[in-house]
Structure formats: structure tokens, C-alpha cells
Write a protein that holds these residues in place. Structure first.
Motif, PDB file in Angstrom:
ATOM      1  N   GLU A 151       7.990 -16.655  25.508  1.00  0.00           N
ATOM      2  CA  GLU A 151       8.962 -15.885  26.290  1.00  0.00           C
ATOM      3  C   GLU A 151       9.747 -14.893  25.438  1.00  0.00           C
ATOM      4  N   GLN A 152       9.974 -15.233  24.149  1.00  0.00           N
ATOM      5  CA  GLN A 152      10.746 -14.338  23.283  1.00  0.00           C
ATOM      6  C   GLN A 152       9.968 -13.055  22.982  1.00  0.00           C
ATOM      7  N   TYR A 155      10.328 -10.888  26.023  1.00  0.00           N
ATOM      8  CA  TYR A 155      11.693 -10.354  26.089  1.00  0.00           C
ATOM      9  C   TYR A 155      11.877  -9.225  25.074  1.00  0.00           C
ATOM     10  N   ASN A 156      11.442  -9.459  23.832  1.00  0.00           N
ATOM     11  CA  ASN A 156      11.566  -8.427  22.800  1.00  0.00           C
ATOM     12  C   ASN A 156      10.787  -7.176  23.181  1.00  0.00           C
ATOM     13  N   ALA A 158      10.236  -6.064  26.187  1.00  0.00           N
ATOM     14  CA  ALA A 158      11.022  -5.346  27.196  1.00  0.00           C
ATOM     15  C   ALA A 158      12.131  -4.527  26.542  1.00  0.00           C
ATOM     16  N   ARG A 159      12.815  -5.119  25.541  1.00  0.00           N
ATOM     17  CA  ARG A 159      13.881  -4.394  24.859  1.00  0.00           C
ATOM     18  C   ARG A 159      13.315  -3.197  24.088  1.00  0.00           C
ATOM     19  N   ASP A 206      10.497  -8.455  31.742  1.00  0.00           N
ATOM     20  CA  ASP A 206      11.644  -9.360  31.862  1.00  0.00           C
ATOM     21  C   ASP A 206      11.349 -10.492  32.846  1.00  0.00           C
ATOM     22  N   SER A 209       9.088 -12.939  31.127  1.00  0.00           N
ATOM     23  CA  SER A 209       9.786 -13.716  30.091  1.00  0.00           C
ATOM     24  C   SER A 209      10.570 -14.862  30.725  1.00  0.00           C
ATOM     25  N   LYS A 210      11.163 -14.628  31.902  1.00  0.00           N
ATOM     26  CA  LYS A 210      11.907 -15.685  32.592  1.00  0.00           C
ATOM     27  C   LYS A 210      10.970 -16.740  33.162  1.00  0.00           C
ATOM     28  N   ALA A 213       9.755 -18.755  30.161  1.00  0.00           N
ATOM     29  CA  ALA A 213      10.835 -19.598  29.629  1.00  0.00           C
ATOM     30  C   ALA A 213      11.056 -20.812  30.515  1.00  0.00           C
ATOM     31  N   ILE A 220      15.721 -18.095  26.256  1.00  0.00           N
ATOM     32  CA  ILE A 220      15.482 -16.828  25.560  1.00  0.00           C
ATOM     33  C   ILE A 220      16.696 -16.486  24.700  1.00  0.00           C
ATOM     34  N   ARG A 222      18.991 -13.900  23.528  1.00  0.00           N
ATOM     35  CA  ARG A 222      19.366 -12.540  23.909  1.00  0.00           C
ATOM     36  C   ARG A 222      19.729 -11.743  22.669  1.00  0.00           C
TER      37      ARG A 222
END
Length: 239
Positions: A151-152, A155-156, A158-159, A206, A209-210, A213, A220, A222
Motif C-alpha cells: 500500500e505504501q 500511496y507514494n 500517487a504523491r 489512492d 492504496s486504501k 492497506a 499507510i 502519510r
């Protein structure tokens, strides 16, 4: 016979029903075809498959839009047209751009925003983003019940798309010109299609990732970052 088939279908798990498809056969008769791969695919696996496909297609749409606005970039490589540049990007796993000297993911994407970079900036940016997403999905095209995601990484990723959006808007040459033309906000010419497409990609990453997770029972981490100074976050090299 018909009654027995209906009863058998009612007793099948939903996952097995999804593995069956009824198609017209010879002489107009219906035939039921069974794909055994769905025996080892969960509903989440199918969601992952679709999300990955949609993210990759979204990035290639962004590449197409960028090449339309910046034709000089595909011309740098001596390619025949925009379609050839997009086809080259589609081979991102097998055809690493030599001018990137082995860089992938964030380091490759950053080259697009270096004033001194002489290569195709769109190729550098999208090759970096495509390999980044590929790493976030563990370099797989299709997922089955025993496959897992981090999941990380999602998430990364997406950022990093947010960082790419900011850099597209902010990166300038030494003379103050945009390194790549993207969104337009001048007068009556208001074009935010790049941000909309990136927003769709970010939303999908995102969401996944949820989902991952929750499936993994993990939280996750943040990340707070300044878009103005941030490098791309690690994805494939994340441990």
C-alpha cells in the motif's frame, strides 16, 4: 436437465460464476465457456487488474496530450510522428531510453525538468512515471489470489503524480519559458485537461492504496512534502 443446471448454478460461489461465460455456438446454440484462471482470482484481484490498466492508459493519454502540445519533443529523436513516440513509450519494459543512462522511476522523470536535458522530455517524464507505476504494481500485468501489493508504494506513487503536475506547471527554461506546455489559463483559453487526467490517475492510486492497506491490515505512512522542493518519493526501491 434445465432444472438441474439452474440448481447447480445457484449453488456455485460467485467467483466461479464469474469464470463462466455464455456465447453463441454452432447452429445458433448457446455454449458455456469456463476460464480456469478465475478459480485463483478474487474480486479484489479483478479490481487491481482494472485499476492498473486504467492508470497505465491514463498516463499514455497524458503522453498523447503532451506530444500534441510539444511536437518538438518527439522530433528530437528523429521519429516519424507522435504515434511512433507513443508506441515507443508502450515498450517501456523492453526499451529503456539510452539518453536516460539507466535511470528509471523518479530519477528518469526528473530529467524532464532539467534545463540542460537535451533528450525528449516527454519520454523522460512518462518513462519515469510508467516504470514507477509498474513497480507499484510489482511488475505484474495480472493478479491472482496469492499475489500481494504494498500500500505504501501505491500511496507514494500517487504523491509522485502530484509532484509531476506541479513540476509541469512550474518548470522553466533559463529564459523563463515553460519546459513543457501543458495546462493553459490565459484569457479565454482555459485548458485543464492535464490536471483532470492526472487527478483521475491519482484517485485510482489512492483508492488502491486504501484497499490494499485494509486487506493487509496495515496503516499507510502519510508523507508531508513541499511540492516546490520535493524529489519523487521512492517506489520500486521502497523496502
Amino acid at each position: 436437465m434445465r432444472r438441474r443446471l439452474i440448481l447447480a448454478a445457484a449453488l456455485l460461489p460467485w467467483g466461479l460464476l464469474g469464470a463462466c461465460a455464455t456465447k453463441p455456438g454452432p447452429q445458433g446454440r448457446s455454449e458455456t465457456h469456463f476460464d480456469p484462471k478465475y478459480l485463483v482470482k478474487t474480486d479484489i484481484d479483478r479490481v487491481v487488474d482494472t485499476s492498473r490498466e486504467q492508470v497505465m492508459e491514463g498516463l499514455l493519454r497524458i503522453a498523447d496530450k503532451l506530444y500534441r502540445r510539444n511536437p518538438r519533443e518527439w522530433k528530437k529523436a528523429g521519429l516519424a510522428d507522435r504515434e511512433a513516440a507513443l508506441a515507443r513509450l508502450g515498450r517501456y519494459r523492453d526499451e529503456a531510453p539510452p539518453e536516460l543512462a539507466g535511470r528509471r522511476e523518479g530519477p528518469a522523470a526528473l530529467q524532464a525538468f532539467s534545463p540542460d536535458y537535451a533528450g525528449d522530455r516527454i519520454q523522460a517524464l512518462l518513462y519515469g512515471l510508467l516504470t514507477m507505476v509498474d513497480a507499484a504494481y510489482e511488475h505484474k500485468d495480472e493478479f491472482f489470489v496469492l499475489d500481494s501489493l504494498d500500500e505504501q508504494k501505491l500511496y507514494n506513487c500517487a504523491r509522485n503524480m502530484e509532484i509531476a503536475v506541479w513540476k509541469l506547471a512550474a518548470a522553466r527554461s533559463d529564459s523563463g519559458e515553460p519546459l513543457l506546455l501543458a495546462n493553459e489559463l490565459d484569457g479565454g483559453s482555459r485548458n485543464l485537461s492535464f490536471e483532470r487526467e492526472f487527478g483521475r490517475v491519482i484517485g485510482l492510486l489512492d483508492f488502491m492504496s486504501k484497499v490494499v492497506a485494509d486487506k493487509n491490515g496495515r496503516t499507510i505512512t502519510r508523507v508531508t512534502h513541499s511540492l516546490a522542493t520535493s524529489l519523487f518519493l521512492p517506489v520500486g526501491l521502497l523496502k
